[in-house]
Design an enzyme around this catalytic site. Structure first.
Site, mmCIF file in Angstrom:
data_model
loop_
_atom_site.group_PDB
_atom_site.id
_atom_site.type_symbol
_atom_site.label_atom_id
_atom_site.label_comp_id
_atom_site.label_asym_id
_atom_site.label_seq_id
_atom_site.Cartn_x
_atom_site.Cartn_y
_atom_site.Cartn_z
ATOM 1 N N CYS A 27 35.849 -20.390 -1.121
ATOM 2 C CA CYS A 27 36.810 -20.727 -2.164
ATOM 3 C C CYS A 27 38.163 -21.006 -1.522
ATOM 4 O O CYS A 27 38.711 -20.149 -0.830
ATOM 5 C CB CYS A 27 36.941 -19.586 -3.166
ATOM 6 N N ALA B 98 32.194 -17.390 -10.210
ATOM 7 C CA ALA B 98 32.278 -16.328 -9.217
ATOM 8 C C ALA B 98 32.458 -14.968 -9.891
ATOM 9 O O ALA B 98 33.227 -14.834 -10.834
ATOM 10 C CB ALA B 98 33.444 -16.595 -8.277
ATOM 11 N N GLY C 60 41.270 -19.687 -8.976
ATOM 12 C CA GLY C 60 41.498 -18.401 -8.304
ATOM 13 C C GLY C 60 40.582 -17.293 -8.775
ATOM 14 O O GLY C 60 40.992 -16.146 -8.924
ATOM 15 N N LEU C 61 39.309 -17.627 -9.019
ATOM 16 C CA LEU C 61 38.290 -16.605 -9.279
ATOM 17 C C LEU C 61 38.520 -15.766 -10.523
ATOM 18 O O LEU C 61 38.105 -14.613 -10.590
ATOM 19 C CB LEU C 61 38.133 -15.668 -8.053
ATOM 20 N N ASN D 134 31.520 -26.743 -1.330
ATOM 21 C CA ASN D 134 32.620 -26.299 -2.182
ATOM 22 C C ASN D 134 33.698 -27.387 -2.157
ATOM 23 O O ASN D 134 33.533 -28.417 -1.498
ATOM 24 C CB ASN D 134 33.154 -24.956 -1.690
ATOM 25 N N THR D 135 34.799 -27.129 -2.828
ATOM 26 C CA THR D 135 35.880 -28.126 -2.876
ATOM 27 C C THR D 135 36.612 -28.199 -1.529
ATOM 28 O O THR D 135 36.505 -27.291 -0.707
ATOM 29 C CB THR D 135 36.886 -27.741 -3.962
ATOM 30 N N GLY E 20 28.805 -32.042 -5.144
ATOM 31 C CA GLY E 20 30.060 -32.702 -4.812
ATOM 32 C C GLY E 20 30.083 -34.066 -5.463
ATOM 33 O O GLY E 20 29.413 -34.987 -5.009
ATOM 34 N N GLY E 21 30.798 -34.178 -6.565
ATOM 35 C CA GLY E 21 31.033 -35.475 -7.200
ATOM 36 C C GLY E 21 29.805 -36.182 -7.713
ATOM 37 O O GLY E 21 29.803 -37.412 -7.806
#
Ligand SMILES: Cc1cc2nc3c(=O)[nH]c(=O)nc-3n(C[C@H](O)[C@H](O)[C@H](O)COP(=O)(O)OP(=O)(O)OC[C@H]3O[C@@H](n4cnc5c(N)ncnc54)[C@H](O)[C@@H]3O)c2cc1C
Ligand SMILES: Cc1cc2nc3c(=O)[nH]c(=O)nc-3n(C[C@H](O)[C@H](O)[C@H](O)COP(=O)(O)O)c2cc1C
Ligand code: FES
Lengths: 263, 312
Positions: free
Chosen positions: B135, B51, B77-78, B197-198, B248-249
């Site tokens: 995020c 990011a 945290g970017l 995203n997560t 994702g995974g």
């Protein structure tokens, strides 16, 4: 040297109480600097990430790590047998600076933090620097016969919490009185509280003669994910990646106050 | 590779040609430089950068990582050097490779998103913008947008005005309703979706009675996230006619094929890069083998296959 990614064969495993030394073959050109680490795959049970271990020894075609068992990954690694395959990434990170004006080096280890300092001690002695290894542990039997073995190659002083061997107390109780910096270089690796006490003992004047290897949880080991952040003094509020810009940092580089808070 | 020779791995997504359908996920490949010591960057189908924010960002307090069974929590945290240094140091370096680059753009306000996306587009060095509105590790600008389709559409529309290259929007897996969110983003002018995203997640150290992460909460990635990602791709691709990059995974070739069959036109590998830096070249070869063994000549034949077979 740039890191290598290689599969190798375990040549030998030597057990020392709570830890084992694993000796394995390394590819040509593998030339680790003291303080650098290897990122080793520890398969099984849904474990994904590699585990970082400092270079404990290196001898031409083989290298070793000292693995203390603290959880699933290190337990798996310690059960490997000669002939088993290991998946290794390394050497990684910035190691210790071997140059310095002071003729005498004090190597200060807590627990498994002894690993990088043993390799460092060898390299310092090759350069004619006098090195003494101070090693603190819980009790005299914790690392089996490793102290005897190390005592054959380096001037070793022990401290144990329970007083069963060496001096009763912490490794800091072993340091020469009044050693607040001048005349010595300090190299340290061990649990965070030990590093914090050492830094406050040396601060402010002696921090410039201190180098510490900092342990932080890691994922990539390459500086790509920014997961292993260590707070540094300059610029204020910033972090550095332990895996790439460390794990060795100069005493003056770190923001000790923020390290204290996150411990 | 005899039998696999007839297999064509090339895909085109939002008009961007890729030599193979595997990209590297944002945040798991740095900006290429660190990984380039170990991986041939040109072996990737594409790279999604860490990011980028307008100002340099120090990131969250440590610890930032925690491993769970078959998963991993992060609260980075970017952390990044900010737009200016990204444009002068990283993007020009990356553009020296034959490698399409998606620049992952984040912000703490609409103005910041617009400014960063616009500068990236104007640089002429990026293949696409990937708008990170999901995020879990920053409150405003992160999780906030993903809960409000209306506000998200507003943001996407504003960014659309200043971006001349394909615009991807990266969504979290658990949003108000994947269909509703995907439609809002499509109507606002997005050219593609990045999914997922997560997932917001947390772990506790019960001995010390404290959170495992310095930021208290983080995002879950890795194999544990994979079926959630397949579902998100399935839902979104059934709701809108936009190309989807599935992530994702992804740990094996069949994980990637699942995402293709659910509707993804390309896939991105994330956490696996952190364990196995050369994962993408391996997956490319595995996919070649899978396709030839199963009689697929192009990746496109697999994309959205479930719906074409009548599954709803
Ligand atoms: C640069 C570096 C060098 C290291 N060198 C050595 C070494 O030479 N010998 C040695 O025995 N250990 C070393 N460690 C620590 C070692 O990496 C951890 O003990 C190991 O990763 C734990 O894995 P596990 O699966 O057994 O434990 P887990 O089940 O993952 O965790 C058990 C406990 O260990 C802690 N832990 C997990 N990962 C780390 C980590 N990366 N650093 C510190 N604590 C951690 C956890 O917080 C937890 O409390 C080093 C760590 C770093 C960062
Ligand atoms: C360490 C780490 C850092 C990440 N940083 C970003 C980021 O900067 N921007 C973003 O959009 N996603 C980021 N992500 C999310 C990934 O790009 C990806 O969407 C997610 O991890 C799922 O894929 P995976 O399970 O294969 O990792 C990050 C993930 C991880 C693990
Ligand atoms: S472990 Fe990924 S940056 Fe250090």
């Amino acid at each position: 040297m740039p890191p290598l990614l290689f599969k190798t064969t375990l040549l030998e495993r030597r057990d020392y109480g709570c830890a084992s030394e694993l000796v394995f073959r390394v590819p040509p050109g593998f030339q680790p600097h003291p303080g650098q680490f290897l990122h080793i795959l520890c398969d099984g049970e849904g474990r994904l990430l590699r585990r970082p271990f400092s270079v404990f020894g290196h001898n031409g075609r083989s290298a070793s790590v000292l693995v203390r068992e603290v959880g699933g990954g290190s337990a798996w690694l310690r059960r490997r047998m000669p002939g088993d395959e290991l998946d290794v990434l390394g050497p990684l990170g910035r190691g210790f600076d071997l140059d310095g004006e002071e003729e005498e080096a004090l190597l200060i280890a807590g627990g498994a933090g002894v690993a990088p300092l043993v390799y460092l001690g060898q390299r310092l002695r090759e350069r004619g620097v006098r090195a003494t290894l101070f090693w603190g542990m819980e009790s005299g039997k914790e690392y089996g016969t490793l102290p005897e073995r190390l005592g054959e190659e380096i001037d070793l002083r022990l401290a144990t919490t329970d007083g069963s061997r060496g001096k009763r107390g912490t490794v800091l109780d072993l340091l020469p009185c009044g050693s607040s910096g001048a005349g010595f270089r300090y190299y340290a690796c061990g649990p965070r509280p030990m590093l914090l006490s050492l830094a406050s003992r040396l601060a402010p004047g002696g921090l410039s003669s201190l180098q510490v290897s900092v342990e932080e949880r890691m994922a990539c080991g390459l500086g790509a994910c920014r997961g292993c952040a260590v707070p540094v003094a300059d610029p204020p509020g910033a972090y550095r990646a332990a895996c790439r810009e460390g794990p060795v940092f100069g005493g003056e580089e770190l923001d000790w106050e923020r390290l204290r808070v996150s411990t | 590779m005899g039998t696999a020779e007839g297999v064509d791995l090339r895909v085109e997504i939002a008009g961007i040609p890729l030599k193979n359908p595997f990209l590297a996920c944002s945040g798991t490949f740095g900006n290429g430089r660190e990984m380039s010591e170990l991986v041939d960057l040109e072996a990737l189908g594409g790279l999604m950068t860490k990011a980028v924010t307008l100002e340099p960002c120090a990131g969250n307090p440590p610890p930032r990582l925690w491993e769970t069974r078959w998963g991993m929590l992060n609260s980075i945290g970017l952390e990044n050097k900010g737009l200016e240094r990204f444009l002068s140091e990283d993007l020009p370096w990356l553009s020296g490779f034959d490698l399409p680059v998606w620049v992952n753009v984040a912000g703490f306000s609409v103005r910041e998103y617009v400014e960063v996306a616009s500068a990236v587009s104007r640089s002429g060095l990026a293949a696409a913008v990937e708008l990170n509105i999901s995020c879990p590790n920053v409150e405003r600008g992160g999780a906030h947008f993903s809960r409000h389709p209306g506000e998200t559409a507003g943001l996407v529309a504003r960014v659309r005005e200043v971006v001349d290259i394909p615009l991807f929007v990266k969504l979290p897996p658990l949003t108000v309703g994947m269909g509703e969110m995907a439609r809002a983003v499509a109507e606002a002018g997005a050219d593609g979706l990045s999914l997922v995203n997560t997932i917001p997640a947390m772990a506790v150290d019960v001995e010390r009675a404290c959170p495992r992460l310095g930021n208290v909460t983080g995002g879950l990635s890795g194999p544990a996230l994979h079926p959630v990602a397949v579902h998100a791709v399935w839902e979104a691709s059934g709701s809108v006619d936009l190309p989807v990059i599935g992530m994702g995974g992804v740990w094996s070739c069949s994980d990637a094929v699942e995402l293709f069959m659910a509707g993804a036109g390309a896939v991105a590998v994330g956490t696996l890069n952190l364990v196995e830096p050369r994962a993408v070249p391996r997956l490319v070869e595995e996919l070649r083998g899978f396709m030839s063994a199963n009689g697929y000549l192009t990746v496109t034949e697999m994309v959205g296959l479930l719906r074409r077979k009548g599954w709803r």
